[in-house]
Design a protein around this motif. Sequence first.
Motif, mmCIF file in Angstrom:
data_model
loop_
_atom_site.group_PDB
_atom_site.id
_atom_site.type_symbol
_atom_site.label_atom_id
_atom_site.label_comp_id
_atom_site.label_asym_id
_atom_site.label_seq_id
_atom_site.Cartn_x
_atom_site.Cartn_y
_atom_site.Cartn_z
ATOM 1 N N PHE A 1 0.808 -1.217 0.000
ATOM 2 C CA PHE A 1 0.000 0.000 0.000
ATOM 3 C C PHE A 1 0.840 1.265 0.000
ATOM 4 C CE2 PHE A 1 -4.691 -0.826 1.017
ATOM 5 C CZ PHE A 1 -4.696 -2.012 0.303
ATOM 6 N N ARG A 2 1.983 1.263 0.657
ATOM 7 C CA ARG A 2 2.826 2.458 0.630
ATOM 8 C C ARG A 2 3.310 2.774 -0.783
ATOM 9 N NH1 ARG A 2 8.408 2.366 3.395
ATOM 10 N NH2 ARG A 2 7.285 1.788 5.288
ATOM 11 N N TYR B 1 -0.247 7.668 -2.275
ATOM 12 C CA TYR B 1 0.579 7.854 -1.082
ATOM 13 C C TYR B 1 1.967 8.369 -1.440
ATOM 14 C CZ TYR B 1 -3.138 5.535 1.461
ATOM 15 O OH TYR B 1 -4.362 5.217 2.000
ATOM 16 N N LYS C 1 3.336 11.772 0.087
ATOM 17 C CA LYS C 1 4.663 11.850 0.691
ATOM 18 C C LYS C 1 5.463 13.011 0.107
ATOM 19 C CE LYS C 1 8.207 10.025 3.047
ATOM 20 N NZ LYS C 1 8.240 9.951 4.530
ATOM 21 N N HIS D 1 -1.922 -2.523 6.575
ATOM 22 C CA HIS D 1 -1.565 -1.662 5.442
ATOM 23 C C HIS D 1 -1.381 -0.221 5.906
ATOM 24 C CE1 HIS D 1 -2.003 -4.611 2.307
ATOM 25 N NE2 HIS D 1 -3.284 -4.832 2.549
ATOM 26 N N TRP D 2 -2.252 0.250 6.798
ATOM 27 C CA TRP D 2 -2.159 1.643 7.248
ATOM 28 C C TRP D 2 -1.216 1.805 8.428
ATOM 29 C CZ3 TRP D 2 -6.268 -0.410 4.758
ATOM 30 C CH2 TRP D 2 -6.610 0.241 3.563
ATOM 31 N N THR E 1 1.629 2.340 6.215
ATOM 32 C CA THR E 1 1.522 3.593 5.456
ATOM 33 C C THR E 1 1.701 4.801 6.356
ATOM 34 O OG1 THR E 1 0.075 2.583 3.795
ATOM 35 C CG2 THR E 1 0.037 4.973 3.964
ATOM 36 N N TYR F 1 5.284 5.100 7.016
ATOM 37 C CA TYR F 1 5.958 5.663 5.845
ATOM 38 C C TYR F 1 5.790 7.180 5.778
ATOM 39 C CZ TYR F 1 6.259 6.818 0.804
ATOM 40 O OH TYR F 1 6.538 7.401 -0.412
ATOM 41 N N CYS G 1 -0.021 -1.011 -7.458
ATOM 42 C CA CYS G 1 0.991 -0.972 -6.396
ATOM 43 C C CYS G 1 1.805 -2.256 -6.322
ATOM 44 C CB CYS G 1 0.348 -0.668 -5.047
ATOM 45 S SG CYS G 1 -0.892 -1.862 -4.503
#
Length: 334
Positions: A116-117, A122, A126, A176-177, A180, A183, A284
């Motif tokens: 996911f990142r 995302y 970022k 996943h979060w 994330t 990250y 992804c």
Amino acid sequence: MACLGAGYFSQFHYGSWARMDGVTLVGSCDSDLGRAEATGLPAFATLEAMLDATTPDLLDIILPPPAHAQAIRTALRAGIRWIICQKPFCLDLAEARQIVTEAEAAGATLIVHENFRFQPWYRAIKSELEAGRIGDVLNATFRLRPGDGQGPDAYLDRQPYFQKMPRFLIHETAVHWVDTFRYLFGPAHAVYADLRRINPTIAGEDAGHVIFDHGPVRALFDGNRHLDHVADNLRRTMGEAQIEGTAGVLTLLGDGSVTRRSFGAAHAVEVMLPDKWKGFGGDCVHALQSHVIRAMTDDTALENTARDYLDVIRVRDAIYASDHAGRKIQLEDM
């Protein structure tokens, strides 16, 4: 390279490898030989047989957590020195730590397939944060609303084992979060969780709230698999997000678009247009797998090595501990 596993999600792995320059798929292994044969690759019923016949440079493990440790150990004994393993990684933190130690002792590079990142929105967020475009970040919220958890047939057409997982929303999905948020905002220092089970067909929790303490940032994961959001594909982003800073706010919508509204402004500007990829999650999987190949060929830095990913597992365990205790849990206590 070779793949272990040919279940539902493996289609995204195989599809990515097949369109990657410089990569040759040499085998597929699954306990259901028919599924491996359906990939069109040389098919094997056991990992030992595939590794002996194909001697790949890289093994991609696309299996649920109970099979991870044995598969990695088999690969290490066969001399495989690059391994990608799907998340959630291993059965628990103790097993994950032991596997990481064994891989490092063998001189192997072990990467967790936490993709996911690598979703393009995302990456765009970022870049906005690193450029300081919304000032000092104070709050972040992600609302998980995939709308796939209602009724007795939930997940049976895609990943039926979801119904039997004793830990579901956090262990399978919210990690996943966890990653994330890590990250985007750096490591979490503490968590507070309130989890619940709504669908009686599902063994584990399927809704809940988790507050993460990332130093100056408080991040909220608000997850409910029974509810939906506005999107033509509910699994593209799986929900909506806002990241709020002293100079503005970034908003992620279900179409994959990202906007930025400056502090005090009435209107937002586009940061990223809606995503048009028809497959999973903004492609992804391909982004992650390409990242690994670059590291193999060009010696670039890797994200989410298994050693690094142990922190995600620690946070996951702290979330469950917080829900059980009904209080905030400091990560240094885990």
